[in-house]
Design an enzyme around this catalytic site. Structure first.
Site, short mmCIF file in Angstrom:
data_model
loop_
_atom_site.label_atom_id
_atom_site.label_comp_id
_atom_site.label_asym_id
_atom_site.label_seq_id
_atom_site.Cartn_x
_atom_site.Cartn_y
_atom_site.Cartn_z
N ASP A 114 -5.03 -2.80 -8.28
CA ASP A 114 -5.40 -4.05 -7.60
C ASP A 114 -5.96 -5.08 -8.56
OD1 ASP A 114 -5.49 -1.82 -5.47
OD2 ASP A 114 -5.34 -3.71 -4.37
N ASN B 192 -8.34 0.48 -8.42
CA ASN B 192 -7.26 0.89 -7.51
C ASN B 192 -7.88 1.66 -6.35
OD1 ASN B 192 -4.44 1.03 -6.81
ND2 ASN B 192 -4.51 3.19 -7.31
N LYS B 193 -7.05 2.08 -5.44
CA LYS B 193 -7.52 2.77 -4.22
C LYS B 193 -8.55 3.84 -4.53
CE LYS B 193 -6.83 2.00 -0.91
NZ LYS B 193 -7.79 1.15 -0.13
O1 MRU Z 1 -6.16 -0.92 0.62
P1 MRU Z 1 -4.74 -1.00 0.19
O2 MRU Z 1 -3.84 -0.11 0.96
O3 MRU Z 1 -4.24 -2.44 0.13
O4 MRU Z 1 -4.78 -0.46 -1.30
C1 MRU Z 1 -3.59 -0.44 -2.03
C2 MRU Z 1 -3.72 0.13 -3.39
O5 MRU Z 1 -4.78 0.52 -3.82
C3 MRU Z 1 -2.48 0.12 -4.23
O6 MRU Z 1 -2.47 1.21 -5.09
C4 MRU Z 1 -2.45 -1.17 -5.04
O7 MRU Z 1 -2.65 -2.29 -4.24
C5 MRU Z 1 -1.17 -1.33 -5.78
S1 MRU Z 1 0.20 -1.63 -4.73
C6 MRU Z 1 1.57 -1.82 -5.69
#
Ligand code: MRU
Length: 365
Positions: A250, A260-261
């Site tokens: 992100d 990231n997540k």
């Molecule tokens: O909360 P989310 O589902 O939007 O989180 C998404 C992620 O963490 C993805 O790994 C990240 O955005 C990359 S998507 C190509």
């Protein structure tokens, strides 16, 4: 819209409708059980869709915001540019407040704003023309996402070999982008070329993007995918089942720290322990050179019910229990083997390699 029997990969994650007056998204909160397209026309509808994760994943959020601010701009009724721009700014700030961590949201909105300012203030074009320029820019942002993901796939594919086991966390797949995904792009290209990867998808508590989205879209593409709980990564890695980890992100800080997540940093630490390379797939739109390190990245915190109630038939925690629910975590750059961009794979020291990649982007665009 009812299920049509169409493969999930045949749907557009995020697009502009034919009339150009609505952003149409595939509602990801309903997958995999129901396939529904939703049309977003107002600022509040677009904001809610991003906040509620009906459209999610950093690149898809950026595209939704670009298309969204164009749709909203169309409705600004004035011929005077500064009046138009005042309302445009209000919409921009509102949409930008929907989610704080993915830099693609502000990146796409800033890019749209720069277009508007150049056309309206510098070149003094009429407002109607400015709107058309915004229309074209939003479509370009969407189209570029497809090309960027495909290139990330090509570079990512050089890091693995046929038959490899690949672990991924959350959903950085087609559903998080316009096509191919970022972390899944090497997997899709490998699938086209008969690589026979064995993919392990973490379920990704609390919102289950791995189970509901990654396992769904990869199996729909015919990929050999196995769903595991978040606490099983050490188990599969210790058995030698994983040769590489690919995740999306992100926001990448200037020093290579990556948000990231939530749970990504745990996977990275486990991969590091077992000597498995950890690759982060990041379009350059996710690289934020204005943020020096991961410590400065704002991490979104989400409501407690996502942990205690959502997805359960009944509440699974005592009433009133304190809940900590950060949506993202930061993986230290020391744990990352490479950051795969559309301009190549950045390696440590990241400060330098990311600067080099952004320089290349500037020269080539
Ligand atoms: O909360 P989310 O589902 O939007 O989180 C998404 C992620 O963490 C993805 O790994 C990240 O955005 C990359 S998507 C190509």
């Amino acid at each position: 819209m009812e299920n049509t029997g169409k493969n999930i990969l045949e749907y557009d994650t995020v697009a502009l409708n034919e009339e150009g007056d609505a952003v149409v998204i595939l509602d990801q909160t309903l997958l995999p059980g129901r396939t529904e397209l939703v049309s977003l026309r107002t600022a509040q509808e677009i904001w809610n869709a991003i906040y509620l994760l009906q459209v999610r994943g950093a690149p898809a959020i950026g595209v939704a915001a670009a298309l969204g601010i164009y749709v909203l701009s169309r409705g600004i009724e004035t011929e005077e540019f500064e009046t138009f721009y005042g309302t445009f700014r209000e919409y921009k700030e509102y949409l930008n407040s929907a989610r704080p961590t993915a830099v693609n949201l502000s990146w796409a909105l800033d890019r749209m704003e720069q277009k508007a300012l150049r056309a309206g203030r510098e070149e003094r074009r009429p407002v109607e023309e400015v709107k058309e320029i915004l229309h074209q820019e939003a479509l370009r942002i969407r189209q570029e996402d497809i090309e960027v993901c495909r290139k990330i796939g090509e570079y990512g594919l050089t890091l693995v070999k046929p038959g490899d086991g690949i672990l991924t966390h959350c959903n950085a797949g087609q559903l998080a982008t316009v096509k191919y995904g970022t972390a899944t792009a090497p997997i899709y290209l490998g699938q086209e070329r008969g690589y026979g990867f064995k993919v392990y998808a973490d379920e990704t508590r609390p919102l289950l993007q791995g189970a509901r989205l990654t396992a769904y879209e990869l199996s729909a593409a015919g990929v050999d995918v196995t769903l595991i709980c978040d606490n099983m990564s050490a188990s599969v890695m210790s058995r030698g089942l994983v040769q590489a980890v690919f995740v999306g992100c992100d926001r990448v800080a200037a020093n290579g720290d990556v948000a990231n997540k939530i749970g990504t940093s745990v996977v990275a630490a486990v991969a590091n322990y077992y000597g498995v390379p950890m690759y982060v797939c990041a379009p350059t739109s996710t690289i934020d050179r204005n943020t020096p390190t991961g410590r400065e990245i704002r991490i979104e915190e989400r409501p407690p019910h996502e942990v205690t109630e959502m997805w359960y038939r009944e509440r699974m925690a005592p009433e009133g229990i304190k809940v900590f629910n950060p949506a993202f975590d930061v993986t230290d750059h020391d744990l990352i083997s490479g950051i795969v961009t559309e301009y190549g794979v950045a390696r440590a020291p990241y400060e330098e390699s990311l600067r080099e990649i952004m320089g290349r982007k500037q020269r080539e665009s």
